[in-house]
Design a protein around this motif. Structure first.
Motif, PDB file in Angstrom:
ATOM      1  N   LYS A 122      -3.873  -1.501   0.539  1.00 31.62           N
ATOM      2  CA  LYS A 122      -2.985  -1.896   1.634  1.00 31.62           C
ATOM      3  C   LYS A 122      -2.375  -3.254   1.346  1.00 31.62           C
ATOM      4  CE  LYS A 122      -4.565   0.740   5.511  1.00 31.62           C
ATOM      5  NZ  LYS A 122      -4.716   0.719   6.953  1.00 31.62           N
ATOM      6  N   ASN A 123      -1.112  -3.409   1.694  1.00 29.91           N
ATOM      7  CA  ASN A 123      -0.416  -4.690   1.561  1.00 29.91           C
ATOM      8  C   ASN A 123      -0.858  -5.645   2.658  1.00 29.91           C
ATOM      9  OD1 ASN A 123       1.286  -4.241  -0.648  1.00 29.91           O
ATOM     10  ND2 ASN A 123       2.765  -3.170   0.628  1.00 29.91           N
ATOM     11  N   GLY A 124      -0.959  -6.923   2.317  1.00 30.42           N
ATOM     12  CA  GLY A 124      -1.161  -7.952   3.315  1.00 30.42           C
ATOM     13  C   GLY A 124      -2.515  -7.998   3.974  1.00 30.42           C
ATOM     14  N   GLU A 125      -3.503  -7.316   3.432  1.00 33.29           N
ATOM     15  CA  GLU A 125      -4.831  -7.357   4.022  1.00 33.29           C
ATOM     16  C   GLU A 125      -5.817  -7.923   3.019  1.00 33.29           C
ATOM     17  OE1 GLU A 125      -6.322  -3.814   5.717  1.00 33.29           O
ATOM     18  OE2 GLU A 125      -4.615  -3.530   7.038  1.00 33.29           O
ATOM     19  N   ASN A 126      -6.866  -8.511   3.510  1.00 38.50           N
ATOM     20  CA  ASN A 126      -7.939  -8.985   2.661  1.00 38.50           C
ATOM     21  C   ASN A 126      -8.759  -7.765   2.251  1.00 38.50           C
ATOM     22  OD1 ASN A 126     -10.116 -10.100   1.417  1.00 38.50           O
ATOM     23  ND2 ASN A 126     -10.631 -11.518   3.072  1.00 38.50           N
ATOM     24  N   ASN A 127      -8.764  -7.450   0.958  1.00 35.83           N
ATOM     25  CA  ASN A 127      -9.432  -6.251   0.477  1.00 35.83           C
ATOM     26  C   ASN A 127     -10.828  -6.520  -0.060  1.00 35.83           C
ATOM     27  OD1 ASN A 127      -7.264  -4.467   0.979  1.00 35.83           O
ATOM     28  ND2 ASN A 127      -6.195  -5.326  -0.771  1.00 35.83           N
ATOM     29  N   SER A 178       3.456  -0.133   3.386  1.00 34.68           N
ATOM     30  CA  SER A 178       2.087  -0.452   3.766  1.00 34.68           C
ATOM     31  C   SER A 178       1.124  -0.545   2.584  1.00 34.68           C
ATOM     32  CB  SER A 178       1.550   0.612   4.726  1.00 34.68           C
ATOM     33  OG  SER A 178       2.346   0.653   5.887  1.00 34.68           O
ATOM     34  N   TYR A 179       1.474   0.068   1.465  1.00 32.66           N
ATOM     35  CA  TYR A 179       0.568   0.119   0.323  1.00 32.66           C
ATOM     36  C   TYR A 179       1.278  -0.290  -0.955  1.00 32.66           C
ATOM     37  CZ  TYR A 179      -2.627   2.778   3.257  1.00 32.66           C
ATOM     38  OH  TYR A 179      -3.460   3.169   4.259  1.00 32.66           O
ATOM     39  N   LYS A 180       0.488  -0.770  -1.916  1.00 34.71           N
ATOM     40  CA  LYS A 180       0.991  -1.037  -3.257  1.00 34.71           C
ATOM     41  C   LYS A 180      -0.015  -0.470  -4.250  1.00 34.71           C
ATOM     42  CE  LYS A 180      -1.179  -5.570  -3.561  1.00 34.71           C
ATOM     43  NZ  LYS A 180      -0.997  -6.997  -3.710  1.00 34.71           N
TER      44      LYS A 180
END
Length: 54
Positions: free
Chosen positions: A46-51, A7-9
């Protein structure tokens, strides 16, 4: 240390000197409070989310 998460990088903070300085100050404060001079904080995103900021 080996940390895995789907879920995170680890956050890429290149060119974000203000963010890096905040982390450095927090590390220094925690080191002072705990007496442990080897405190290291790691920034994750978070991976795959617009931050982007809203």
């Amino acid at each position: 240390m080996d940390i895995h998460s789907d879920s995170y990088k680890i956050a890429a903070l290149s060119g974000q000197e203000d963010a890096v300085e905040v982390i450095r100050k927090a590390e220094a404060a925690l080191s002072h409070l705990t007496g442990n001079n080897s405190v290291t904080l790691i920034a994750y995103e978070k991976n795959g989310e617009n931050n982007s900021k809203e």
